[in-house]
Design a protein around this motif. Structure first.
Motif, PDB file in Angstrom:
ATOM      1  N   UNK A  44     -60.354 -41.756  24.054  1.00 52.60           N
ATOM      2  CA  UNK A  44     -58.867 -42.762  23.716  1.00 52.60           C
ATOM      3  C   UNK A  44     -58.215 -43.732  23.309  1.00 52.60           C
ATOM      4  N   UNK A  45     -59.055 -44.762  22.666  1.00 51.94           N
ATOM      5  CA  UNK A  45     -58.668 -45.378  21.998  1.00 51.94           C
ATOM      6  C   UNK A  45     -57.638 -45.451  20.644  1.00 51.94           C
ATOM      7  N   UNK A  46     -56.814 -46.673  20.557  1.00 49.92           N
ATOM      8  CA  UNK A  46     -56.188 -46.298  19.870  1.00 49.92           C
ATOM      9  C   UNK A  46     -55.551 -47.823  18.844  1.00 49.92           C
ATOM     10  N   UNK A  47     -55.863 -46.278  17.499  1.00 45.06           N
ATOM     11  CA  UNK A  47     -55.637 -47.947  16.752  1.00 45.06           C
ATOM     12  C   UNK A  47     -53.843 -48.134  16.011  1.00 45.06           C
ATOM     13  N   UNK A  48     -53.832 -49.034  16.256  1.00 45.81           N
ATOM     14  CA  UNK A  48     -52.551 -49.962  16.086  1.00 45.81           C
ATOM     15  C   UNK A  48     -52.487 -50.593  14.699  1.00 45.81           C
ATOM     16  N   UNK A  49     -51.249 -49.817  13.381  1.00 41.92           N
ATOM     17  CA  UNK A  49     -51.171 -51.237  12.856  1.00 41.92           C
ATOM     18  C   UNK A  49     -49.321 -51.664  12.645  1.00 41.92           C
ATOM     19  N   UNK A  50     -49.565 -52.519  12.123  1.00 42.61           N
ATOM     20  CA  UNK A  50     -48.474 -53.833  11.685  1.00 42.61           C
ATOM     21  C   UNK A  50     -48.239 -54.517  10.408  1.00 42.61           C
ATOM     22  N   UNK A  51     -46.442 -53.919   9.897  1.00 45.59           N
ATOM     23  CA  UNK A  51     -46.966 -54.376   8.545  1.00 45.59           C
ATOM     24  C   UNK A  51     -46.151 -55.879   8.790  1.00 45.59           C
ATOM     25  N   UNK A  52     -47.150 -57.051   8.120  1.00 44.39           N
ATOM     26  CA  UNK A  52     -46.110 -58.031   7.661  1.00 44.39           C
ATOM     27  C   UNK A  52     -45.558 -58.336   6.755  1.00 44.39           C
ATOM     28  N   UNK A  53     -44.510 -59.355   7.480  1.00 44.83           N
ATOM     29  CA  UNK A  53     -44.021 -59.340   5.709  1.00 44.83           C
ATOM     30  C   UNK A  53     -44.117 -60.028   4.359  1.00 44.83           C
ATOM     31  N   UNK A  54     -45.462 -60.881   5.084  1.00 44.89           N
ATOM     32  CA  UNK A  54     -45.416 -61.120   3.750  1.00 44.89           C
ATOM     33  C   UNK A  54     -46.380 -60.010   2.916  1.00 44.89           C
ATOM     34  N   UNK A  55     -46.690 -58.533   3.012  1.00 44.41           N
ATOM     35  CA  UNK A  55     -46.973 -57.610   1.921  1.00 44.41           C
ATOM     36  C   UNK A  55     -48.333 -57.378   2.839  1.00 44.41           C
ATOM     37  N   UNK A  56     -49.057 -57.715   4.208  1.00 49.56           N
ATOM     38  CA  UNK A  56     -50.592 -57.902   4.565  1.00 49.56           C
ATOM     39  C   UNK A  56     -50.277 -56.937   5.984  1.00 49.56           C
ATOM     40  N   UNK A  57     -51.106 -56.283   6.621  1.00 51.48           N
ATOM     41  CA  UNK A  57     -51.031 -55.675   7.162  1.00 51.48           C
ATOM     42  C   UNK A  57     -52.363 -56.488   8.252  1.00 51.48           C
ATOM     43  N   UNK A  58     -51.595 -56.309   9.902  1.00 53.28           N
ATOM     44  CA  UNK A  58     -52.207 -56.403  10.966  1.00 53.28           C
ATOM     45  C   UNK A  58     -52.649 -54.630  11.146  1.00 53.28           C
ATOM     46  N   UNK A  59     -54.228 -54.393  11.662  1.00 51.02           N
ATOM     47  CA  UNK A  59     -54.955 -53.446  12.084  1.00 51.02           C
ATOM     48  C   UNK A  59     -55.357 -54.127  14.639  1.00 51.02           C
ATOM     49  N   UNK A  60     -54.880 -53.296  15.226  1.00 45.46           N
ATOM     50  CA  UNK A  60     -55.605 -53.923  16.035  1.00 45.46           C
ATOM     51  C   UNK A  60     -56.122 -52.410  16.627  1.00 45.46           C
ATOM     52  N   UNK A  61     -56.995 -53.184  17.326  1.00 43.03           N
ATOM     53  CA  UNK A  61     -58.232 -51.617  18.127  1.00 43.03           C
ATOM     54  C   UNK A  61     -57.815 -51.554  19.410  1.00 43.03           C
ATOM     55  N   UNK A  62     -57.432 -50.847  20.066  1.00 39.60           N
ATOM     56  CA  UNK A  62     -57.567 -50.690  21.881  1.00 39.60           C
ATOM     57  C   UNK A  62     -58.352 -50.261  22.457  1.00 39.60           C
ATOM     58  N   UNK A  63     -58.959 -50.344  23.414  1.00 38.66           N
ATOM     59  CA  UNK A  63     -60.117 -49.641  23.704  1.00 38.66           C
ATOM     60  C   UNK A  63     -59.364 -48.414  25.177  1.00 38.66           C
ATOM     61  N   UNK A  64     -59.369 -47.131  24.990  1.00 31.79           N
ATOM     62  CA  UNK A  64     -58.695 -46.592  25.820  1.00 31.79           C
ATOM     63  C   UNK A  64     -58.727 -46.262  26.631  1.00 31.79           C
ATOM     64  N   UNK A  65     -60.007 -47.290  28.030  1.00 30.06           N
ATOM     65  CA  UNK A  65     -59.847 -47.424  29.088  1.00 30.06           C
ATOM     66  C   UNK A  65     -59.038 -48.594  29.698  1.00 30.06           C
ATOM     67  N   UNK A  66     -58.682 -49.254  28.788  1.00 30.47           N
ATOM     68  CA  UNK A  66     -57.324 -50.903  28.901  1.00 30.47           C
ATOM     69  C   UNK A  66     -56.210 -49.891  28.808  1.00 30.47           C
ATOM     70  N   UNK A  67     -56.428 -49.040  28.476  1.00 31.46           N
ATOM     71  CA  UNK A  67     -55.100 -48.220  28.444  1.00 31.46           C
ATOM     72  C   UNK A  67     -54.537 -47.786  29.288  1.00 31.46           C
ATOM     73  N   UNK A  68     -53.075 -48.486  30.374  1.00 35.26           N
ATOM     74  CA  UNK A  68     -52.292 -48.379  30.672  1.00 35.26           C
ATOM     75  C   UNK A  68     -51.102 -46.976  30.600  1.00 35.26           C
ATOM     76  N   UNK A  69     -50.530 -47.437  29.877  1.00 38.71           N
ATOM     77  CA  UNK A  69     -49.641 -46.759  28.958  1.00 38.71           C
ATOM     78  C   UNK A  69     -48.797 -46.626  27.691  1.00 38.71           C
TER      79      UNK A  69
END
Length: 199
Positions: free
Chosen positions: A74-99
């Motif tokens: 149930x892990x989630x991978x989030x992507x954010x597109x940054x203003x400088x053209x780069x991106x940020x990728x964040x992985x959130x472990x499923x057991x830590x996710x509440x909503x």
């Protein structure tokens, strides 16, 4: 308390990654299963390519576009597109996710950008018609070999074997992914046989 593990690089076109681990808390109370963990893989998949707000352990919030969810953990991978053209990728472990709350359904441009974020260079060498032909040919071959196969996602579609293995475009053995090594090896061998037979 969340313990982030961060790998980052600066400059345009580069990626900043972080993984969020929820702290394990031991207590005599029975843990209450989060709203997210009560859902199943098909429900988690509904969030892919949507902008969401994730509330994790300790009430920390993360926003981003869902690139993928793991059907086992149930892990989630989030992507954010940054203003400088780069991106940020964040992985959130499923057991830590509440909503998980959907903020934006997204549009065709965002979906295309996310779909091709980590596309191999091999895929770009094929036209959409070639990819469709390769997919259909492989699908028929796997069905002929009594392998249960379905399609998921948008065009070009990912092939899914028995819900435990995926085959992404351009549908070669190296495009297979599964946590089950035995199934992975057998399907890769079948794909190799198909490619050899079709040459």
């Amino acid at each position: 308390m969340l313990q982030p593990s961060r790998l980052s690089a600066g400059g345009p076109g580069l990626v900043s990654c972080s993984v969020i681990f929820g702290a394990h808390q031991r207590s005599s109370q029975v843990a209450i299963m989060s709203e997210w963990m009560k859902k199943g893989p098909l429900e988690w998949q509904d969030y892919i390519y949507k902008e969401v707000r994730v509330t994790a352990s300790e009430k920390n919030e993360y926003k981003g576009w869902v690139l993928t969810t793991d059907p086992v953990s149930a892990n989630i991978v989030l992507v954010n597109f940054l203003e400088d053209g780069s991106m940020s990728v964040t992985g959130i472990m499923g057991h830590a996710v509440q909503t998980v709350e959907t903020m934006n359904e997204g549009d065709h441009r965002v979906r295309e950008k996310l779909m091709h974020l980590f596309t191999s260079g091999d895929c770009k060498a094929y036209s959409p018609e070639d990819l469709e032909e390769r997919k259909n040919s492989l699908k028929k071959w796997l069905e002929k070999n009594h392998i249960p196969i379905t399609e998921q996602g948008d065009s070009p579609r990912t092939l899914c074997v028995a819900g435990v293995l995926t085959i992404d475009p351009p549908y070669g053995p190296e495009n297979c992914s599964s946590s089950n090594e035995i199934i992975l090896s057998r399907v890769q061998d079948l794909i190799e046989g198909h490619l050899t037979a079709s040459q």
